[in-house]
Scaffold this motif. Structure first.
Motif, PDB file in Angstrom:
ATOM      1  N   UNK A   3     -17.344  -2.493  12.210  1.00 43.08           N
ATOM      2  CA  UNK A   3     -17.097  -1.054  12.310  1.00 43.08           C
ATOM      3  C   UNK A   3     -15.641  -0.775  11.988  1.00 43.08           C
ATOM      4  N   UNK A   4     -15.387   0.145  11.043  1.00 43.55           N
ATOM      5  CA  UNK A   4     -14.021   0.440  10.631  1.00 43.55           C
ATOM      6  C   UNK A   4     -13.764   1.944  10.631  1.00 43.55           C
ATOM      7  N   UNK A   5     -12.491   2.294  10.721  1.00 43.89           N
ATOM      8  CA  UNK A   5     -12.026   3.664  10.551  1.00 43.89           C
ATOM      9  C   UNK A   5     -11.038   3.682   9.394  1.00 43.89           C
ATOM     10  N   UNK A   6     -11.054   4.760   8.632  1.00 48.15           N
ATOM     11  CA  UNK A   6     -10.213   4.872   7.446  1.00 48.15           C
ATOM     12  C   UNK A   6      -9.308   6.095   7.553  1.00 48.15           C
ATOM     13  N   UNK A   7      -8.002   5.876   7.491  1.00 41.65           N
ATOM     14  CA  UNK A   7      -7.019   6.954   7.489  1.00 41.65           C
ATOM     15  C   UNK A   7      -6.470   7.121   6.080  1.00 41.65           C
ATOM     16  N   UNK A   8      -6.499   8.346   5.568  1.00 46.07           N
ATOM     17  CA  UNK A   8      -6.064   8.581   4.192  1.00 46.07           C
ATOM     18  C   UNK A   8      -7.196   8.365   3.212  1.00 46.07           C
ATOM     19  N   UNK A   9      -8.357   8.930   3.514  1.00 45.55           N
ATOM     20  CA  UNK A   9      -9.575   8.592   2.769  1.00 45.55           C
ATOM     21  C   UNK A   9      -9.613   9.154   1.355  1.00 45.55           C
ATOM     22  N   UNK A  10      -8.848  10.217   1.087  1.00 46.26           N
ATOM     23  CA  UNK A  10      -8.939  10.848  -0.231  1.00 46.26           C
ATOM     24  C   UNK A  10      -7.887  10.334  -1.206  1.00 46.26           C
ATOM     25  N   UNK A  11      -6.997   9.477  -0.752  1.00 45.23           N
ATOM     26  CA  UNK A  11      -5.992   8.883  -1.626  1.00 45.23           C
ATOM     27  C   UNK A  11      -6.523   7.647  -2.326  1.00 45.23           C
ATOM     28  N   UNK A  12      -5.651   7.014  -3.082  1.00 46.84           N
ATOM     29  CA  UNK A  12      -6.044   5.838  -3.870  1.00 46.84           C
ATOM     30  C   UNK A  12      -6.561   4.712  -2.980  1.00 46.84           C
ATOM     31  N   UNK A  13      -5.829   4.402  -1.905  1.00 50.96           N
ATOM     32  CA  UNK A  13      -6.268   3.346  -0.980  1.00 50.96           C
ATOM     33  C   UNK A  13      -7.600   3.732  -0.347  1.00 50.96           C
ATOM     34  N   UNK A  14      -7.711   4.981   0.071  1.00 52.11           N
ATOM     35  CA  UNK A  14      -8.926   5.433   0.753  1.00 52.11           C
ATOM     36  C   UNK A  14     -10.160   5.351  -0.117  1.00 52.11           C
ATOM     37  N   UNK A 198       3.969   7.031 -15.530  1.00 55.65           N
ATOM     38  CA  UNK A 198       3.174   6.214 -16.455  1.00 55.65           C
ATOM     39  C   UNK A 198       3.310   4.747 -16.096  1.00 55.65           C
ATOM     40  N   UNK A 199       2.617   4.328 -15.042  1.00 60.14           N
ATOM     41  CA  UNK A 199       2.697   2.916 -14.650  1.00 60.14           C
ATOM     42  C   UNK A 199       1.922   2.063 -15.637  1.00 60.14           C
ATOM     43  N   UNK A 200       2.491   0.940 -16.076  1.00 61.80           N
ATOM     44  CA  UNK A 200       1.834   0.137 -17.114  1.00 61.80           C
ATOM     45  C   UNK A 200       0.624  -0.660 -16.634  1.00 61.80           C
ATOM     46  N   UNK A 201       0.516  -0.932 -15.324  1.00 62.69           N
ATOM     47  CA  UNK A 201      -0.529  -1.855 -14.849  1.00 62.69           C
ATOM     48  C   UNK A 201      -1.459  -1.268 -13.788  1.00 62.69           C
ATOM     49  N   UNK A 203      -3.055   1.875 -11.141  1.00 67.75           N
ATOM     50  CA  UNK A 203      -3.352   3.287 -10.950  1.00 67.75           C
ATOM     51  C   UNK A 203      -3.107   3.624  -9.486  1.00 67.75           C
ATOM     52  N   UNK A 204      -2.043   4.398  -9.221  1.00 64.43           N
ATOM     53  CA  UNK A 204      -1.632   4.656  -7.849  1.00 64.43           C
ATOM     54  C   UNK A 204      -1.249   6.123  -7.693  1.00 64.43           C
ATOM     55  N   UNK A 205      -0.941   6.519  -6.465  1.00 65.70           N
ATOM     56  CA  UNK A 205      -0.486   7.871  -6.215  1.00 65.70           C
ATOM     57  C   UNK A 205       0.901   8.113  -6.788  1.00 65.70           C
ATOM     58  N   UNK A 206       1.313   9.377  -6.838  1.00 65.01           N
ATOM     59  CA  UNK A 206       2.581   9.727  -7.471  1.00 65.01           C
ATOM     60  C   UNK A 206       3.786   9.098  -6.780  1.00 65.01           C
ATOM     61  N   UNK A 263      -6.858 -10.076 -11.233  1.00 66.79           N
ATOM     62  CA  UNK A 263      -6.610  -8.869 -12.003  1.00 66.79           C
ATOM     63  C   UNK A 263      -5.955  -7.815 -11.101  1.00 66.79           C
ATOM     64  N   UNK A 264      -5.169  -6.889 -11.656  1.00 66.83           N
ATOM     65  CA  UNK A 264      -4.597  -5.811 -10.831  1.00 66.83           C
ATOM     66  C   UNK A 264      -5.707  -4.909 -10.285  1.00 66.83           C
ATOM     67  N   UNK A 265      -6.096  -5.118  -9.049  1.00 65.47           N
ATOM     68  CA  UNK A 265      -7.211  -4.391  -8.437  1.00 65.47           C
ATOM     69  C   UNK A 265      -6.972  -4.358  -6.934  1.00 65.47           C
ATOM     70  N   UNK A 266      -6.672  -3.177  -6.403  1.00 66.19           N
ATOM     71  CA  UNK A 266      -6.353  -3.056  -4.988  1.00 66.19           C
ATOM     72  C   UNK A 266      -7.535  -3.347  -4.074  1.00 66.19           C
ATOM     73  N   UNK A 267      -8.732  -3.354  -4.630  1.00 69.26           N
ATOM     74  CA  UNK A 267      -9.890  -3.612  -3.774  1.00 69.26           C
ATOM     75  C   UNK A 267      -9.872  -5.022  -3.201  1.00 69.26           C
TER      76      UNK A 267
END
Length: 396
Positions: A3-14, A198-201, A203-206, A263-267
């Motif tokens: 069971x988990x809780x997620x804070x910041x669900x609409x951002x890139x991490x979320x 324009x990050x080269x690698x 995909x993140x928030x501003x 690979x560059x993948x935050x997941x």
């Protein structure tokens, strides 16, 4: 099922965390969810994952959120404001809380989760950078786990598995170099906001993308690594690795170096923080070393990246200096994104604020001290930027 809780669900991490939950419904159950002000996406997430508790940080958005999910049965408990986000952080039977809120706003909800005895999947750098002197004693007091969920610290954590106590000699954080890694220093006065984003690698928030362009993100990660792994600043290095395949390395006492690649993948780091100590099979594309090709490294250019040195200096000063640095950087980046200061003004105004704070630095701050310094530094950045603009106008 965890069971988990997620804070910041609409951002890139979320959103990437929710991709993991959706892909592994037999492994994870979402108990609580919180977001800032993106009502449409938050409502969509609530409909899909049916959490028991929901919070929206912007209280003005509460009526819209309630209307957007009014037909759901059963209704989740709905909270609003900073206190509401903290309430969701401590809510229910969640075993772990993913902290994906950007900036120092993530500190108080993280503390609430720790005090409720929940493990932390830490994707919010600022929690430790600003609040390390308060957070670490609470983690120890409540016997919870603090698991890194960003790529670099996850890489270090993964490499440390099986390394005996006292075996770690040095940490090497890899950096992509950001949007301007191949720009000559002489071109930086002409930088526009669109260039910095324009990050080269990745995909993140501003905010984090601008931090990558200044290399402040890596400086902040040095401070975070100090708190997470107990390594002094003389044994934490930064190296530019343009391909972002090696996510960080450790050197052990016999000079062997261990690295984590992918690979560059935050997941991937998010999944490991949620599943540790287990390894869960995924259908993601495996790393193909031949396809990845050459892996190259170079030393960071201190003239191009002055923010990096500011972060090391703040870390070595300790106490409330890192909170001042973090707040100053957040405010300076916000001003740059609003086109109120130039790109090269970011390190200038941060340095001015840190220099001002030296006389008031507290070595063993309380939470109230940290929050007060955070507020002061944001105001001080505004003053420093206004003085900078005035000077530039007079010179012109």
């Amino acid at each position: 099922m965890k069971a988990i809780t997620l804070l910041g669900s609409t951002g890139s991490i979320g959103t990437q965390t929710l991709d993991i939950v959706a892909s592994h419904p037999e492994q994870f159950r979402l108990v609580g969810i919180a977001a800032g002000r993106n009502v449409a996406l938050l409502a969509q997430q609530v409909r899909q994952f049916r959490p028991e508790a929901v919070a929206i940080a912007d209280t003005a958005c509460l009526p819209d959120l309630k209307a957007a999910i009014a037909d759901l049965d059963p209704q989740p408990q709905i909270f609003a404001g900073e206190a509401g986000v903290a309430e969701v952080a401590r809510y229910g039977d969640a075993e772990a809380v993913v902290t994906g809120i950007v900036g120092c706003a993530g500190l108080l909800p993280t503390l609430a989760a720790i005090e409720a005895g929940k493990d932390i999947a830490l994707a919010n750098k600022e929690t430790l950078i600003a609040g390390g002197p308060v957070v670490l004693p609470l983690v120890e007091k409540h016997q919870v786990k603090l698991l890194p969920a960003d790529s670099e610290h996850s890489a270090i954590f993964q490499c440390l598995q099986g390394v005996p106590e006292g075996g770690l000699r040095r940490i090497v954080l890899t950096a992509s170099g950001g949007a301007f890694r191949d720009w000559p220093v002489e071109k930086l006065p002409d930088v526009k906001v669109a260039d910095a984003l324009k990050h080269p690698n990745w995909s993140m928030g501003q905010k984090i993308t601008v931090d990558s362009a200044t290399l402040m993100n890596k400086g902040l990660e040095v401070i975070e690594a100090h708190y997470l792994f107990g390594v002094d600043y003389d044994h934490i290095d930064i190296v530019i690795h343009p391909q972002s395949i090696i996510h960080s390395l450790i050197e052990v006492q016999d000079t062997s170096m261990l690295a984590q690649l992918g690979w560059p993948d935050m997941r991937l780091p998010l999944l490991y923080a949620l599943s540790w100590p287990e390894r869960i099979y995924t259908a993601w594309e495996p790393l193909d070393l031949v396809k990845a090709g050459d892996l190259t490294f170079r030393a960071p250019d201190h003239a191009k990246y002055p923010c990096m040195d500011l972060a090391y200096a703040a870390g070595r000063a300790g106490g409330t200096m890192t909170a001042a640095l973090n707040a100053a950087n957040e405010q300076a980046v916000a001003l740059f994104l609003a086109e109120k200061i130039r790109f090269l003004d970011i390190p200038k105004v941060i340095e001015k604020v840190c220099d001002r704070h030296r006389a008031d630095l507290m070595a063993q701050p309380s939470l109230d001290d940290i929050l007060r310094v955070d507020r002061w530094a944001r105001q001080a950045i505004t003053e420093a930027s206004a003085a900078l603009t005035k000077t530039a106008t007079v010179v012109a």
